[in-house]
Write a protein that holds these residues in place. Structure first.
Motif, PDB file in Angstrom:
ATOM      1  N   HIS A  75       0.739  -1.196  -0.087  1.00 57.24           N
ATOM      2  CA  HIS A  75      -0.020   0.024  -0.051  1.00 57.24           C
ATOM      3  C   HIS A  75       0.919   1.107  -0.183  1.00 57.24           C
ATOM      4  CE1 HIS A  75      -3.587   2.485   2.137  1.00 57.24           C
ATOM      5  NE2 HIS A  75      -3.369   2.634   0.798  1.00 57.24           N
ATOM      6  N   LEU A  76       1.719   1.230   0.720  1.00 59.63           N
ATOM      7  CA  LEU A  76       2.769   2.480   0.976  1.00 59.63           C
ATOM      8  C   LEU A  76       3.530   2.633  -0.125  1.00 59.63           C
ATOM      9  CD1 LEU A  76       3.530   4.661   2.908  1.00 59.63           C
ATOM     10  CD2 LEU A  76       5.341   3.089   3.812  1.00 59.63           C
ATOM     11  N   LYS A  77       4.083   1.388  -0.914  1.00 55.72           N
ATOM     12  CA  LYS A  77       4.562   1.594  -2.003  1.00 55.72           C
ATOM     13  C   LYS A  77       3.918   2.175  -3.362  1.00 55.72           C
ATOM     14  CE  LYS A  77       7.426  -1.216  -5.261  1.00 55.72           C
ATOM     15  NZ  LYS A  77       7.872  -2.590  -5.650  1.00 55.72           N
ATOM     16  N   MET A  78       2.906   2.024  -3.392  1.00 62.68           N
ATOM     17  CA  MET A  78       1.915   2.519  -4.388  1.00 62.68           C
ATOM     18  C   MET A  78       1.836   3.833  -4.101  1.00 62.68           C
ATOM     19  SD  MET A  78      -0.838  -0.617  -4.832  1.00 62.68           S
ATOM     20  CE  MET A  78      -1.718  -0.028  -6.123  1.00 62.68           C
ATOM     21  N   ILE A  79       1.628   4.520  -2.792  1.00 64.98           N
ATOM     22  CA  ILE A  79       1.357   5.697  -2.788  1.00 64.98           C
ATOM     23  C   ILE A  79       2.701   6.499  -2.952  1.00 64.98           C
ATOM     24  CG2 ILE A  79       1.211   7.483  -0.719  1.00 64.98           C
ATOM     25  CD1 ILE A  79      -1.375   6.079  -1.568  1.00 64.98           C
ATOM     26  N   LEU A  80       3.865   5.816  -2.688  1.00 66.58           N
ATOM     27  CA  LEU A  80       5.002   6.495  -3.026  1.00 66.58           C
ATOM     28  C   LEU A  80       5.392   6.679  -4.719  1.00 66.58           C
ATOM     29  CD1 LEU A  80       7.519   5.069  -0.449  1.00 66.58           C
ATOM     30  CD2 LEU A  80       6.563   7.140  -0.222  1.00 66.58           C
ATOM     31  N   GLU A  81       4.759   5.787  -5.353  1.00 67.32           N
ATOM     32  CA  GLU A  81       4.824   5.836  -6.952  1.00 67.32           C
ATOM     33  C   GLU A  81       3.736   6.732  -7.527  1.00 67.32           C
ATOM     34  OE1 GLU A  81       4.635   1.761  -7.797  1.00 67.32           O
ATOM     35  OE2 GLU A  81       6.612   1.214  -7.413  1.00 67.32           O
ATOM     36  N   ASP A  91      -3.455  18.083 -11.560  1.00 70.95           N
ATOM     37  CA  ASP A  91      -4.941  18.019 -11.150  1.00 70.95           C
ATOM     38  C   ASP A  91      -4.974  17.530  -9.732  1.00 70.95           C
ATOM     39  OD1 ASP A  91      -7.858  17.858 -10.758  1.00 70.95           O
ATOM     40  OD2 ASP A  91      -7.989  17.749 -12.775  1.00 70.95           O
ATOM     41  N   PRO A  92      -5.225  18.399  -8.613  1.00 69.06           N
ATOM     42  CA  PRO A  92      -5.417  17.824  -7.397  1.00 69.06           C
ATOM     43  C   PRO A  92      -6.665  16.622  -7.157  1.00 69.06           C
ATOM     44  CG  PRO A  92      -6.109  20.208  -7.354  1.00 69.06           C
ATOM     45  CD  PRO A  92      -5.615  19.711  -8.588  1.00 69.06           C
ATOM     46  N   HIS A  93      -7.766  17.091  -7.959  1.00 66.59           N
ATOM     47  CA  HIS A  93      -8.799  16.325  -7.822  1.00 66.59           C
ATOM     48  C   HIS A  93      -8.632  14.882  -8.331  1.00 66.59           C
ATOM     49  CE1 HIS A  93     -12.098  19.025  -6.555  1.00 66.59           C
ATOM     50  NE2 HIS A  93     -11.369  19.732  -7.155  1.00 66.59           N
ATOM     51  N   ASP A  94      -7.819  14.836  -9.464  1.00 67.22           N
ATOM     52  CA  ASP A  94      -7.427  13.512 -10.218  1.00 67.22           C
ATOM     53  C   ASP A  94      -6.502  12.730  -9.105  1.00 67.22           C
ATOM     54  OD1 ASP A  94      -8.871  13.945 -12.281  1.00 67.22           O
ATOM     55  OD2 ASP A  94      -7.107  14.319 -13.543  1.00 67.22           O
ATOM     56  N   HIS A  95      -5.706  13.376  -8.485  1.00 64.97           N
ATOM     57  CA  HIS A  95      -4.482  12.925  -7.558  1.00 64.97           C
ATOM     58  C   HIS A  95      -5.508  12.260  -6.293  1.00 64.97           C
ATOM     59  CE1 HIS A  95      -0.547  13.316  -9.120  1.00 64.97           C
ATOM     60  NE2 HIS A  95      -1.327  13.991  -9.998  1.00 64.97           N
ATOM     61  N   ILE A  96      -6.266  13.063  -5.753  1.00 69.31           N
ATOM     62  CA  ILE A  96      -7.223  12.614  -4.602  1.00 69.31           C
ATOM     63  C   ILE A  96      -8.038  11.349  -4.792  1.00 69.31           C
ATOM     64  CG2 ILE A  96      -9.305  13.216  -3.151  1.00 69.31           C
ATOM     65  CD1 ILE A  96      -6.715  14.174  -2.099  1.00 69.31           C
ATOM     66  N   ARG A  97      -8.469  11.419  -6.320  1.00 70.22           N
ATOM     67  CA  ARG A  97      -9.328  10.184  -6.695  1.00 70.22           C
ATOM     68  C   ARG A  97      -8.266   8.745  -6.883  1.00 70.22           C
ATOM     69  NH1 ARG A  97     -10.455  12.111 -11.253  1.00 70.22           N
ATOM     70  NH2 ARG A  97     -12.430  13.164 -10.719  1.00 70.22           N
ATOM     71  N   GLU A  98      -7.038   9.015  -7.310  1.00 69.27           N
ATOM     72  CA  GLU A  98      -6.128   7.979  -7.284  1.00 69.27           C
ATOM     73  C   GLU A  98      -5.844   7.553  -6.095  1.00 69.27           C
ATOM     74  OE1 GLU A  98      -3.528   5.332  -9.682  1.00 69.27           O
ATOM     75  OE2 GLU A  98      -5.170   6.792 -10.107  1.00 69.27           O
ATOM     76  N   PHE A  99      -5.601   8.557  -4.844  1.00 65.17           N
ATOM     77  CA  PHE A  99      -5.174   8.188  -3.648  1.00 65.17           C
ATOM     78  C   PHE A  99      -6.172   7.405  -2.975  1.00 65.17           C
ATOM     79  CE2 PHE A  99      -5.451   9.172   0.753  1.00 65.17           C
ATOM     80  CZ  PHE A  99      -4.237   9.040   1.196  1.00 65.17           C
ATOM     81  N   LEU A 100      -7.523   7.921  -3.198  1.00 65.38           N
ATOM     82  CA  LEU A 100      -8.585   6.897  -2.667  1.00 65.38           C
ATOM     83  C   LEU A 100      -8.710   5.637  -3.225  1.00 65.38           C
ATOM     84  CD1 LEU A 100     -11.115   9.847  -2.111  1.00 65.38           C
ATOM     85  CD2 LEU A 100      -9.731   8.937  -0.292  1.00 65.38           C
ATOM     86  N   ALA A 101      -8.608   5.582  -4.623  1.00 64.95           N
ATOM     87  CA  ALA A 101      -8.850   4.387  -5.130  1.00 64.95           C
ATOM     88  C   ALA A 101      -7.609   3.233  -4.666  1.00 64.95           C
ATOM     89  CB  ALA A 101      -8.306   4.584  -6.595  1.00 64.95           C
ATOM     90  N   ILE A 102      -6.540   3.676  -4.385  1.00 59.05           N
ATOM     91  CA  ILE A 102      -5.343   2.853  -3.815  1.00 59.05           C
ATOM     92  C   ILE A 102      -5.851   2.353  -2.453  1.00 59.05           C
ATOM     93  CG2 ILE A 102      -3.025   3.007  -2.961  1.00 59.05           C
ATOM     94  CD1 ILE A 102      -2.256   4.565  -5.616  1.00 59.05           C
ATOM     95  N   VAL A 116      -5.559   5.422   8.635  1.00 60.50           N
ATOM     96  CA  VAL A 116      -4.710   5.156   7.592  1.00 60.50           C
ATOM     97  C   VAL A 116      -4.590   6.190   6.365  1.00 60.50           C
ATOM     98  CG1 VAL A 116      -4.196   3.617   5.616  1.00 60.50           C
ATOM     99  CG2 VAL A 116      -4.994   2.448   7.600  1.00 60.50           C
ATOM    100  N   LYS A 117      -5.545   6.918   5.952  1.00 55.71           N
ATOM    101  CA  LYS A 117      -5.483   7.892   5.036  1.00 55.71           C
ATOM    102  C   LYS A 117      -4.844   9.218   5.652  1.00 55.71           C
ATOM    103  CE  LYS A 117     -10.263   6.872   3.074  1.00 55.71           C
ATOM    104  NZ  LYS A 117     -11.579   7.206   3.011  1.00 55.71           N
ATOM    105  N   LEU A 118      -5.045   9.368   6.667  1.00 56.00           N
ATOM    106  CA  LEU A 118      -4.291  10.620   7.187  1.00 56.00           C
ATOM    107  C   LEU A 118      -2.672  10.282   7.584  1.00 56.00           C
ATOM    108  CD1 LEU A 118      -6.664  12.003   9.811  1.00 56.00           C
ATOM    109  CD2 LEU A 118      -5.949  13.144   7.944  1.00 56.00           C
TER     110      LEU A 118
END
Length: 207
Positions: A75-81, A91-102, A116-118
């Motif tokens: 999980h952490l590795k995918m976030i770092l990538e 685009d911050p909205h796109d990145h938040i969407r990607e973050f939540l999907a992960i 976990v999100k925080l």
């Protein structure tokens, strides 16, 4: 016979101060202990420092988790990538969407979902975005929704929204551009202008 030598050294040992210099007695065979002088100016600069500034706390308030709680390494590795740098093209909205999907791919229990999100959100940021996060007031974020709103307000401000909306209202077909290409370009502009609230009839009229 007594002999004294005055030499500068860098190492520190047990010493006594004499006329602002440090005298160290080093015993030798058959001679009086040699005296070596330490100049205070040669001491490491941090030895003379009396005050050390405290390290600021994170903007996210300390979270209450179990001692055995562990975040999945994948999980952490995918976030770092998939880091967000905060520059205009991002685009911050796109990145938040990607973050939540992960985050949704990994289950920690309902109670730990927000925690976990925080916990991992700071690892999702880099460059300009990480600088912004580090400059937030200490322990000013207490929930994920508050973190998300602060992030969006910073990287998708009203001025950017108004500019994108104006570009949509002034949309026109480019030279040598087909209707299909024209429509796809308009749809892309609409997707980037989050919360535009334009009705379908208005969008068709613009097109």
């Amino acid at each position: 016979m007594f002999r004294k030598e005055y030499t500068r050294i860098e190492s520190s040992t047990q010493h006594s101060s004499v006329n602002e210099f440090v005298v160290i007695n080093i015993p030798e065979e058959d001679v009086e202990p040699k005296q070596i002088i330490l100049d205070p100016d040669d001491q490491p600069m941090w030895e003379s420092a009396k005050i050390v500034a405290p390290t600021p706390n994170s903007a996210i308030i300390q979270l209450d988790v179990d001692d055995n709680f562990v975040i999945n390494s994948t999980h952490l590795k995918m976030i770092l990538e998939n880091k967000f740098d905060g520059y205009l093209r991002a685009d911050p909205h796109d990145h938040i969407r990607e973050f939540l999907a992960i985050c949704d791919m990994f289950k920690y229990g309902e109670m730990h979902s927000e925690v976990v999100k925080l916990l991992i959100f700071p690892f999702f940021l880099c460059d300009k975005a990480k600088t912004w996060f580090n400059e937030l007031n200490e322990e000013s974020i207490i929930s994920w929704e508050q973190m998300r709103r602060a992030f969006i307000n910073r990287f998708f401000p009203p001025s950017l929204f108004n500019r994108l909306l104006l570009e949509i209202r002034n949309f026109s077909q480019n030279i040598c551009e087909s209707l299909t290409e024209d429509w796809l370009r308009l749809k892309n502009m609409l997707q980037k202008c989050h919360g535009h609230s334009l009705a379908k009839g208005v969008i068709i009229q613009i097109f």
